[in-house]
Write a protein that holds these residues in place. Structure first.
Motif, PDB file in Angstrom:
ATOM      1  N   VAL A 170       0.868  -1.183   0.000  1.00 23.79           N
ATOM      2  CA  VAL A 170       0.000   0.000   0.000  1.00 23.79           C
ATOM      3  C   VAL A 170       0.901   1.228   0.000  1.00 23.79           C
ATOM      4  N   GLU A 171       0.943   1.910  -1.130  1.00 20.95           N
ATOM      5  CA  GLU A 171       1.842   3.061  -1.326  1.00 20.95           C
ATOM      6  C   GLU A 171       1.187   4.019  -2.315  1.00 20.95           C
ATOM      7  N   ASP A 172       0.974   5.287  -1.865  1.00 21.45           N
ATOM      8  CA  ASP A 172       0.264   6.224  -2.739  1.00 21.45           C
ATOM      9  C   ASP A 172       1.163   6.849  -3.798  1.00 21.45           C
ATOM     10  N   ASN A 173       2.476   6.713  -3.664  1.00 20.84           N
ATOM     11  CA  ASN A 173       3.379   7.139  -4.732  1.00 20.84           C
ATOM     12  C   ASN A 173       3.470   5.988  -5.732  1.00 20.84           C
ATOM     13  N   LEU A 174       2.874   6.185  -6.908  1.00 23.61           N
ATOM     14  CA  LEU A 174       2.737   5.078  -7.852  1.00 23.61           C
ATOM     15  C   LEU A 174       4.076   4.561  -8.357  1.00 23.61           C
ATOM     16  N   ASP A 175       5.058   5.459  -8.541  1.00 21.15           N
ATOM     17  CA  ASP A 175       6.380   5.011  -8.983  1.00 21.15           C
ATOM     18  C   ASP A 175       7.017   4.103  -7.930  1.00 21.15           C
ATOM     19  N   GLU A 190       4.761 -13.145  -4.270  1.00 22.46           N
ATOM     20  CA  GLU A 190       3.601 -12.622  -4.985  1.00 22.46           C
ATOM     21  C   GLU A 190       3.284 -11.254  -4.390  1.00 22.46           C
ATOM     22  N   ALA A 191       3.081 -10.268  -5.240  1.00 21.11           N
ATOM     23  CA  ALA A 191       2.866  -8.905  -4.732  1.00 21.11           C
ATOM     24  C   ALA A 191       1.787  -8.200  -5.537  1.00 21.11           C
ATOM     25  N   ASP A 192       0.841  -7.585  -4.813  1.00 23.21           N
ATOM     26  CA  ASP A 192      -0.154  -6.697  -5.405  1.00 23.21           C
ATOM     27  C   ASP A 192       0.045  -5.313  -4.806  1.00 23.21           C
ATOM     28  N   GLY A 193      -0.208  -4.285  -5.605  1.00 18.51           N
ATOM     29  CA  GLY A 193      -0.023  -2.931  -5.121  1.00 18.51           C
ATOM     30  C   GLY A 193      -1.266  -2.085  -5.290  1.00 18.51           C
ATOM     31  N   VAL A 194      -1.578  -1.268  -4.263  1.00 21.75           N
ATOM     32  CA  VAL A 194      -2.687  -0.316  -4.326  1.00 21.75           C
ATOM     33  C   VAL A 194      -2.212   1.001  -3.714  1.00 21.75           C
ATOM     34  N   ALA A 195      -2.954   2.084  -4.054  1.00 17.94           N
ATOM     35  CA  ALA A 195      -2.551   3.409  -3.575  1.00 17.94           C
ATOM     36  C   ALA A 195      -3.413   3.923  -2.435  1.00 17.94           C
ATOM     37  N   HIS A 196      -4.619   3.368  -2.247  1.00 16.54           N
ATOM     38  CA  HIS A 196      -5.556   3.930  -1.271  1.00 16.54           C
ATOM     39  C   HIS A 196      -5.962   2.857  -0.258  1.00 16.54           C
ATOM     40  N   ARG A 207      -8.767 -11.633  -0.767  1.00 15.15           N
ATOM     41  CA  ARG A 207      -7.636 -12.560  -0.855  1.00 15.15           C
ATOM     42  C   ARG A 207      -6.965 -12.697   0.499  1.00 15.15           C
ATOM     43  N   ARG A 208      -6.303 -13.826   0.683  1.00 15.91           N
ATOM     44  CA  ARG A 208      -5.612 -14.091   1.942  1.00 15.91           C
ATOM     45  C   ARG A 208      -4.131 -13.741   1.780  1.00 15.91           C
ATOM     46  N   TYR A 209      -3.748 -12.563   2.263  1.00 17.29           N
ATOM     47  CA  TYR A 209      -2.345 -12.148   2.205  1.00 17.29           C
ATOM     48  C   TYR A 209      -1.627 -12.572   3.484  1.00 17.29           C
ATOM     49  N   GLN A 210      -0.332 -12.740   3.358  1.00 18.80           N
ATOM     50  CA  GLN A 210       0.496 -13.079   4.512  1.00 18.80           C
ATOM     51  C   GLN A 210       1.200 -11.859   5.097  1.00 18.80           C
ATOM     52  N   VAL A 211       1.464 -10.859   4.250  1.00 18.60           N
ATOM     53  CA  VAL A 211       2.186  -9.670   4.702  1.00 18.60           C
ATOM     54  C   VAL A 211       1.494  -8.424   4.158  1.00 18.60           C
ATOM     55  N   LEU A 212       1.315  -7.440   5.039  1.00 23.81           N
ATOM     56  CA  LEU A 212       0.868  -6.106   4.635  1.00 23.81           C
ATOM     57  C   LEU A 212       2.079  -5.178   4.722  1.00 23.81           C
ATOM     58  N   PHE A 213       2.491  -4.625   3.574  1.00 22.48           N
ATOM     59  CA  PHE A 213       3.631  -3.712   3.535  1.00 22.48           C
ATOM     60  C   PHE A 213       3.066  -2.335   3.173  1.00 22.48           C
ATOM     61  N   SER A 214       2.937  -1.477   4.180  1.00 22.92           N
ATOM     62  CA  SER A 214       2.192  -0.235   3.980  1.00 22.92           C
ATOM     63  C   SER A 214       3.002   0.983   4.385  1.00 22.92           C
ATOM     64  N   ASP A 215       2.816   2.060   3.607  1.00 22.06           N
ATOM     65  CA  ASP A 215       3.315   3.368   4.030  1.00 22.06           C
ATOM     66  C   ASP A 215       2.499   3.804   5.247  1.00 22.06           C
ATOM     67  N   VAL A 216       3.137   4.536   6.141  1.00 29.00           N
ATOM     68  CA  VAL A 216       2.424   5.026   7.317  1.00 29.00           C
ATOM     69  C   VAL A 216       1.459   6.143   6.947  1.00 29.00           C
TER      70      VAL A 216
END
Length: 284
Positions: A170-175, A190-196, A207-216
């Motif tokens: 989860v990262e709002d900077n698309l680049d 396996e990685a999916d990306g979203v901005a919001h 979906r059942r994810y194992q890790v949430l990697f998020s911007d604060v």
């Protein structure tokens, strides 16, 4: 062709079973006691073996060794000085010198080549070398036993710390989002990306994810609040935060997490994934 199995044709033998009158050793009655005992043990062994007596390299060998050695072996049971060193002696190297100095030795996994009528045959074995006393306080000879190779212990493959994980970025900077996802895929994840955060919650419900990697810092909801809501539905979810403003928003959290300070290095991300994969699941 399979190696000869000496047990299939073995008969009890001793030094007095043979005529030694034509050998370099003479009759057993005149042998030193250590040589006579060692020869009896050797000749009655079902495993291939030979002994070297004296620095002139007089050989004694058993029938199992004769069958294995083929054309390179003289008349059983030996008692002659060879013109060419037998393969066990030539393969023993420093272990043979140590045996002459009184130290038992082992050459593990020795590959010995023996010449037979149908060509060269390889025999792999563990060479056990035992010094033989001469009866006067010195070493009179060396006993060679050609034993089957000792089985190697099977070691379990360690599980990689960064085994394949299913990760939501989860990262709002698309680049930055694109770059992180590509790096994770390159690591084998396996990685999916979203901005919001709303899109993140939608995917977390599907979906059942194992890790949430998020911007604060995210639009509409902080990464911390996003993680809280995600953990309510999936307590086993592991959390990694990324922040460019330090850890002030991450103090005193009630759930386990790891954090990376932006900008972070590639190996820092790999290390975080390895560590978070070892964290115990959060209980409900």
């Amino acid at each position: 062709m399979p190696d000869h199995d000496p047990r299939s044709a073995h008969h009890p033998r001793s030094s007095v079973s043979y005529d030694w009158s034509g050998s370099s050793l003479g009759e057993p009655a005149g042998w030193p006691a250590p040589l006579r005992v060692a020869a009896d043990l050797l000749l009655n062994s079902p495993l291939p073996g030979l002994l070297v007596w004296g620095r002139e390299t007089i050989l004694v060998f058993n029938e199992a060794y004769a069958a294995l050695a083929g054309l390179g072996c003289g008349r059983v049971p030996g008692g002659s000085v060879p013109s060419v060193l037998p393969p066990p002696l030539s393969s023993a190297g420093s272990a043979l010198q140590q045996a002459w100095a009184g130290q038992p030795g082992l050459v593990a996994g020795a590959a010995l080549g023996f010449r037979h009528a149908d060509g060269l045959r390889e025999h792999r074995c563990d060479l056990h070398l035992t010094p033989l006393p001469d009866g006067g306080g010195g070493v009179g000879g060396v006993h060679f036993l050609l034993a089957p190779p000792a089985p190697q212990p099977v070691q379990a493959e360690p599980e990689p710390d960064n085994a394949s994980l299913r990760i939501l970025v989860v990262e709002d900077n698309l680049d930055s989002q694109y770059l992180v996802c590509e790096m994770l895929k390159a690591f084998g994840h396996e990685a999916d990306g979203v901005a919001h955060p709303d899109d993140a919650l939608k995917l977390l419900g599907e979906r059942r994810y194992q890790v949430l990697f998020s911007d604060v810092s995210l639009p509409g909801m902080s990464g911390v609040d996003l993680a809280r809501r995600a953990l309510t539905d999936n307590p086993a979810l592991k959390v990694i935060f990324a922040s460019g403003y330090g850890d002030s928003l991450l103090r005193h959290l009630e759930f386990p997490y790891l954090s990376l300070q932006k900008p972070y290095e590639l190996d820092q991300l790999q290390d975080a994934l390895a560590k978070v994969a070892r964290q115990p699941a959060q209980a409900r």
